[in-house]
Structures are given as C-alpha cells and as structure tokens.
Design a protein around this motif. Sequence first.
Motif, short mmCIF file in Angstrom:
data_model
loop_
_atom_site.label_atom_id
_atom_site.label_comp_id
_atom_site.label_asym_id
_atom_site.label_seq_id
_atom_site.Cartn_x
_atom_site.Cartn_y
_atom_site.Cartn_z
N LYS A 8 0.84 -1.18 0.00
CA LYS A 8 0.00 0.00 0.00
C LYS A 8 0.89 1.24 0.00
O LYS A 8 1.93 1.27 0.63
CB LYS A 8 -0.91 0.02 1.22
N SER A 9 0.44 2.27 -0.71
CA SER A 9 1.17 3.52 -0.74
C SER A 9 0.18 4.64 -0.45
O SER A 9 -0.91 4.66 -0.99
CB SER A 9 1.83 3.73 -2.10
N TYR A 10 0.57 5.58 0.42
CA TYR A 10 -0.30 6.68 0.82
C TYR A 10 0.24 7.96 0.19
O TYR A 10 1.39 8.33 0.42
CB TYR A 10 -0.36 6.78 2.34
N ASN A 11 -0.61 8.62 -0.59
CA ASN A 11 -0.17 9.76 -1.40
C ASN A 11 -0.56 11.08 -0.77
O ASN A 11 -1.69 11.26 -0.31
CB ASN A 11 -0.80 9.64 -2.80
N CYS A 12 0.39 12.01 -0.73
CA CYS A 12 0.12 13.37 -0.23
C CYS A 12 -0.52 14.18 -1.34
O CYS A 12 0.08 14.36 -2.41
CB CYS A 12 1.43 14.03 0.23
N GLU A 13 -1.72 14.69 -1.12
CA GLU A 13 -2.43 15.44 -2.14
C GLU A 13 -1.82 16.81 -2.38
O GLU A 13 -2.09 17.44 -3.40
CB GLU A 13 -3.91 15.59 -1.77
N GLN A 14 -1.01 17.28 -1.44
CA GLN A 14 -0.40 18.61 -1.58
C GLN A 14 0.79 18.59 -2.53
O GLN A 14 0.91 19.45 -3.38
CB GLN A 14 0.05 19.14 -0.22
N SER A 21 3.04 4.49 5.05
CA SER A 21 2.04 4.35 6.11
C SER A 21 1.31 5.67 6.32
O SER A 21 1.80 6.73 5.94
CB SER A 21 2.71 3.93 7.43
N ARG A 22 0.14 5.58 6.96
CA ARG A 22 -0.63 6.79 7.28
C ARG A 22 0.15 7.66 8.27
O ARG A 22 0.09 8.89 8.21
CB ARG A 22 -1.98 6.42 7.86
N THR A 23 0.85 7.01 9.20
CA THR A 23 1.61 7.76 10.20
C THR A 23 2.69 8.60 9.53
O THR A 23 2.86 9.78 9.85
CB THR A 23 2.27 6.79 11.20
N ALA A 24 3.40 8.01 8.57
CA ALA A 24 4.45 8.75 7.85
C ALA A 24 3.84 9.90 7.06
O ALA A 24 4.40 11.00 6.98
CB ALA A 24 5.20 7.81 6.93
N LEU A 25 2.66 9.65 6.47
CA LEU A 25 1.99 10.70 5.70
C LEU A 25 1.57 11.85 6.61
O LEU A 25 1.75 13.03 6.27
CB LEU A 25 0.77 10.12 4.98
N ARG A 26 1.01 11.54 7.80
CA ARG A 26 0.59 12.58 8.74
C ARG A 26 1.79 13.40 9.22
O ARG A 26 1.72 14.63 9.31
CB ARG A 26 -0.15 11.95 9.93
N LYS A 32 5.56 19.65 6.68
CA LYS A 32 5.80 20.36 5.42
C LYS A 32 4.65 21.25 4.94
O LYS A 32 4.89 22.23 4.25
CB LYS A 32 6.10 19.33 4.31
N HIS A 33 3.41 20.92 5.31
CA HIS A 33 2.28 21.62 4.69
C HIS A 33 1.32 22.30 5.65
O HIS A 33 0.55 23.16 5.23
CB HIS A 33 1.48 20.63 3.83
N LEU A 34 1.32 21.92 6.92
CA LEU A 34 0.33 22.45 7.85
C LEU A 34 0.47 23.97 7.97
O LEU A 34 1.55 24.49 8.24
CB LEU A 34 0.51 21.81 9.23
#
Length: 239
Positions: A8-14, A21-26, A32-34
């Motif tokens: 599975k790969s979780y993609n950053c929409e930004q 993982s979701r944790t790495a994405l969060r 970087k984006h918040l």
Amino acid sequence: MFRVGSLKSYNCEQCGNDFVSRTALRYHFRAKHLGKVHCEKCGREVLRETLQDHEAANHERMTAEKQGCFWDMPPKREAKFVAMEMSTSCRMCPRQFGTIHSREHHEKQDHRFTASKRAQMATGLSPGNILDYKNPTELKRFVEEMLRPIPGPASIACATEIEAVINLLKECFPLPVARLIKGGSYIKGTDTQGWSDVDIVLFSEAFENLEDCKKKLPEVINDLGKRLKKSSWASRFGS
C-alpha cells in the motif's frame, strides 16, 4: 491511497509524494504543509499569514522590473507577458496553466499523476501501464473508440454466421451431445477490433470413462471431419 503490487502507498495530495504508512503521511503533512498555502503566481508553498508579504517582496518587484525592461518595446512586451501567462503545460495532455501548482493539481486530479509517476518520467522511462495515466472517462472513451468491435450490419451478420457454425458442429458430431458450452473472447464480449475467437465444448455421455474417451476421440474427430465435408458448408471449410 493506491496499491503498488502487494504494497500500500499513501499519497500526499499537496505535493504528490508517496509514503508507506498513514503515520508517515501525517508526519510529513504536519512538518511540510500544515498552515501553508500555494502562491498562485509561482506555485511555492508559503505560510498563510506571510502570503501577502511573499507576493509583495517577490512578485510585485519582479513585475515592475519586467515592465520597465519591455516598456519601450510593445510587441516584445506583449509576447513576453503572453508567454509568462501560459508557460506551464500538462505533461499528459495539451492543456496549459498559469502556474505550476495549478498544473500539478490538474495532473493529480485528472491523470492520477503522483510523485512516483513524475519520478518515472524524470528518468526517461515511458509509461508502462495506460491505467496509470487515464481517468475512468478517458479509459471508457479509449475502449469504445479503439478496442471494441464496430457495431452495425456486419457485426449482426457475423453473429448469425457464428451461431450457424456452432449448430452445424453440434448436428455433425458423431455422438449424442448432452451439453454444449460456448466460450472465447467473442462470446464473453472481450474481443477487440483486431482479434476475436470462439470456443465450444461438447459433452457426451457415450464414453465409459476418461480412458475410453482418449481411445475413441481420434476416431470421433475423424468422423466429424468427414461429415462436415459432406455438409452444405463443405466449400467453406479448409482441409
């Protein structure tokens, strides 16, 4: 989220980057984006509260300098501004955009063009799978225009001929037919403009067992060939 093989790969929409993982994405998003927004003029991400200062410090000064440089050359000035305005083209279709951010947003939404695909293109590798670069509407149009057989009188006549051939084989088969199953790409609807095939499977209860079938089958096939050559379709069959 999408699947690559069995992972599975979780993609950053930004930014389009992929994470395992979701944790790495969060964590990535918070770091970087918040609290940041994209500058529509250059595509860079800046803090929301500093956006006006960024535009004033970078773009207003650059615009003034460029206007001064081209003020005494109207034709060149006009051409320069038009080129700047429409300088960013989609890498998957002819559409053009005013900023890199708007182009990348279009690529991600319409072409599913994520960071991994950008990396693939950057290394000079050609797309290996059309599904990676087409949205559902584009895929449906491609299938209807390029793959599916063209409907019409010829298609109807072909269907009639195929049914006639199947019925002929059933009638000429030397043994009683208990069941007949039709298959192949034509029957399943997976045929294309350049390729089509039809399979039929005949079942008979005339054999005692599998060994008896293997023993008698060559004679049955030979007899079937003789019957077909004597039928009204004899001239349409090969040797």
